[in-house]
Motif scaffolding. Structure first.
Motif, PDB file in Angstrom:
ATOM      1  N   TRP A   1       0.830  -1.203   0.000  1.00  0.00           N
ATOM      2  CA  TRP A   1       0.000   0.000   0.000  1.00  0.00           C
ATOM      3  C   TRP A   1       0.871   1.263   0.000  1.00  0.00           C
ATOM      4  O   TRP A   1       0.633   2.198  -0.752  1.00  0.00           O
ATOM      5  CB  TRP A   1      -0.919  -0.009   1.230  1.00  0.00           C
ATOM      6  CG  TRP A   1      -1.647   1.278   1.419  1.00  0.00           C
ATOM      7  CD1 TRP A   1      -2.771   1.681   0.771  1.00  0.00           C
ATOM      8  CD2 TRP A   1      -1.287   2.341   2.307  1.00  0.00           C
ATOM      9  NE1 TRP A   1      -3.139   2.931   1.202  1.00  0.00           N
ATOM     10  CE2 TRP A   1      -2.239   3.364   2.148  1.00  0.00           C
ATOM     11  CE3 TRP A   1      -0.254   2.534   3.220  1.00  0.00           C
ATOM     12  CZ2 TRP A   1      -2.187   4.546   2.868  1.00  0.00           C
ATOM     13  CZ3 TRP A   1      -0.209   3.713   3.931  1.00  0.00           C
ATOM     14  CH2 TRP A   1      -1.170   4.700   3.746  1.00  0.00           C
TER      15      TRP A   1
ATOM     16  N   TYR B   1      -9.535   2.339  -6.177  1.00  0.00           N
ATOM     17  CA  TYR B   1      -9.775   2.546  -4.742  1.00  0.00           C
ATOM     18  C   TYR B   1      -9.906   1.211  -4.011  1.00  0.00           C
ATOM     19  O   TYR B   1      -9.383   1.042  -2.904  1.00  0.00           O
ATOM     20  CB  TYR B   1     -11.029   3.399  -4.513  1.00  0.00           C
ATOM     21  CG  TYR B   1     -10.790   4.875  -4.652  1.00  0.00           C
ATOM     22  CD1 TYR B   1     -10.368   5.637  -3.564  1.00  0.00           C
ATOM     23  CD2 TYR B   1     -10.977   5.512  -5.869  1.00  0.00           C
ATOM     24  CE1 TYR B   1     -10.141   6.996  -3.686  1.00  0.00           C
ATOM     25  CE2 TYR B   1     -10.746   6.877  -6.005  1.00  0.00           C
ATOM     26  CZ  TYR B   1     -10.328   7.613  -4.911  1.00  0.00           C
ATOM     27  OH  TYR B   1     -10.092   8.949  -5.034  1.00  0.00           O
TER      28      TYR B   1
ATOM     29  N   LYS C   1      -0.476   6.887  -4.926  1.00  0.00           N
ATOM     30  CA  LYS C   1      -1.940   6.990  -4.803  1.00  0.00           C
ATOM     31  C   LYS C   1      -2.532   8.018  -5.750  1.00  0.00           C
ATOM     32  O   LYS C   1      -3.599   7.801  -6.315  1.00  0.00           O
ATOM     33  CB  LYS C   1      -2.358   7.309  -3.359  1.00  0.00           C
ATOM     34  CG  LYS C   1      -2.396   6.092  -2.463  1.00  0.00           C
ATOM     35  CD  LYS C   1      -1.141   6.072  -1.731  1.00  0.00           C
ATOM     36  CE  LYS C   1      -0.995   5.045  -0.656  1.00  0.00           C
ATOM     37  NZ  LYS C   1       0.413   4.721  -0.514  1.00  0.00           N
TER      38      LYS C   1
ATOM     39  N   VAL D   1      -6.304  -0.379  -3.650  1.00  0.00           N
ATOM     40  CA  VAL D   1      -5.440   0.360  -2.730  1.00  0.00           C
ATOM     41  C   VAL D   1      -5.925   0.227  -1.287  1.00  0.00           C
ATOM     42  O   VAL D   1      -5.141  -0.075  -0.381  1.00  0.00           O
ATOM     43  CB  VAL D   1      -5.337   1.838  -3.151  1.00  0.00           C
ATOM     44  CG1 VAL D   1      -4.641   2.669  -2.082  1.00  0.00           C
ATOM     45  CG2 VAL D   1      -4.607   1.957  -4.487  1.00  0.00           C
ATOM     46  N   TYR D   2      -7.210   0.423  -1.064  1.00  0.00           N
ATOM     47  CA  TYR D   2      -7.704   0.364   0.309  1.00  0.00           C
ATOM     48  C   TYR D   2      -7.864  -1.060   0.823  1.00  0.00           C
ATOM     49  O   TYR D   2      -7.810  -1.286   2.038  1.00  0.00           O
ATOM     50  CB  TYR D   2      -8.970   1.203   0.470  1.00  0.00           C
ATOM     51  CG  TYR D   2      -8.617   2.673   0.457  1.00  0.00           C
ATOM     52  CD1 TYR D   2      -7.848   3.215   1.489  1.00  0.00           C
ATOM     53  CD2 TYR D   2      -8.974   3.487  -0.595  1.00  0.00           C
ATOM     54  CE1 TYR D   2      -7.469   4.546   1.475  1.00  0.00           C
ATOM     55  CE2 TYR D   2      -8.606   4.830  -0.620  1.00  0.00           C
ATOM     56  CZ  TYR D   2      -7.851   5.345   0.424  1.00  0.00           C
ATOM     57  OH  TYR D   2      -7.463   6.655   0.404  1.00  0.00           O
ATOM     58  N   ALA D   3      -8.013  -2.035  -0.058  1.00  0.00           N
ATOM     59  CA  ALA D   3      -8.003  -3.433   0.386  1.00  0.00           C
ATOM     60  C   ALA D   3      -6.628  -3.784   0.938  1.00  0.00           C
ATOM     61  O   ALA D   3      -6.519  -4.435   1.989  1.00  0.00           O
ATOM     62  CB  ALA D   3      -8.373  -4.367  -0.766  1.00  0.00           C
ATOM     63  N   GLU D   4      -5.568  -3.352   0.260  1.00  0.00           N
ATOM     64  CA  GLU D   4      -4.220  -3.629   0.750  1.00  0.00           C
ATOM     65  C   GLU D   4      -3.976  -2.950   2.098  1.00  0.00           C
ATOM     66  O   GLU D   4      -3.364  -3.538   2.989  1.00  0.00           O
ATOM     67  CB  GLU D   4      -3.178  -3.200  -0.285  1.00  0.00           C
ATOM     68  CG  GLU D   4      -3.191  -4.100  -1.510  1.00  0.00           C
ATOM     69  CD  GLU D   4      -2.150  -3.739  -2.543  1.00  0.00           C
ATOM     70  OE1 GLU D   4      -1.477  -2.682  -2.404  1.00  0.00           O
ATOM     71  OE2 GLU D   4      -1.992  -4.508  -3.505  1.00  0.00           O
ATOM     72  N   LEU D   5      -4.467  -1.735   2.265  1.00  0.00           N
ATOM     73  CA  LEU D   5      -4.330  -1.040   3.547  1.00  0.00           C
ATOM     74  C   LEU D   5      -5.097  -1.780   4.650  1.00  0.00           C
ATOM     75  O   LEU D   5      -4.557  -2.020   5.736  1.00  0.00           O
ATOM     76  CB  LEU D   5      -4.830   0.400   3.432  1.00  0.00           C
ATOM     77  CG  LEU D   5      -4.841   1.214   4.740  1.00  0.00           C
ATOM     78  CD1 LEU D   5      -3.445   1.344   5.328  1.00  0.00           C
ATOM     79  CD2 LEU D   5      -5.480   2.581   4.493  1.00  0.00           C
ATOM     80  N   ALA D   6      -6.338  -2.143   4.370  1.00  0.00           N
ATOM     81  CA  ALA D   6      -7.157  -2.843   5.368  1.00  0.00           C
ATOM     82  C   ALA D   6      -6.546  -4.190   5.738  1.00  0.00           C
ATOM     83  O   ALA D   6      -6.503  -4.554   6.924  1.00  0.00           O
ATOM     84  CB  ALA D   6      -8.582  -3.034   4.837  1.00  0.00           C
TER      85      ALA D   6
END
Length: 150
Positions: A27, A74, A32, A77-82
């Motif tokens: 991430w 989105y 981004k 990117v946010y799946a990897e962060l979560a």
């Protein structure tokens, strides 16, 4: 050796945390702005999908990802962060492990022709499976502190 530095459960937690940090690094290193404004990651994936050797992958990509590149940027990117946060702190760990496994399988299938990337995806998927079946959330995790997934 009379004593072991860490227990088996603690080593599994180290493995889970390491996997979480791996997702967080994935991430972190993404541009981004390029992903969200230009869809650069999705553009790259589109190029890979259009040349994919399996027609089902091309059709699936055209059906799900291609019509909504901004949303998919989105989501990725946010799946990897979560996943990274969930695994690193051990929150909703079984869900994060399954989600990470699925994302790695999708990456693996999309890049089946690019063997340079497959080692990372294979190892991350393997760690997810080991972490899931060994219940790696039982040590050093928010899940354990809250009594979740006992």
């Amino acid at each position: 050796m009379d004593t072991i530095w860490l227990t088996g459960a603690e080593w599994l937690a180290v493995l889970r945390i390491g996997l979480g940090l791996w997702w967080l690094e994935s991430w972190r290193h993404k541009d981004k702005k390029a992903w969200f404004e230009r869809g650069s990651g999705i553009e790259w994936a589109t190029g890979v999908a259009t040349r994919h050797r399996w027609p089902a992958v091309r059709r699936g990509f055209d059906l799900v990802v291609a019509p909504r590149p901004r949303l998919m940027a989105y989501v990725v990117v946010y799946a990897e962060l979560a996943l990274g946060l969930g695994l690193a702190v051990g929150f909703l760990t079984p869900i994060a492990l399954v989600g990470g496994l699925l994302l790695n399988v999708l990456y693996f299938i999309l890049m089946i022709h690019d063997w340079a990337e497959q080692g990372q995806n294979s190892m991350m998927a393997l760690i997810s499976v080991v972490g899931l079946f060994a219940m790696s959330w039982q040590t050093w995790s928010v899940d354990n502190a809250l009594g979740l997934f006992q």
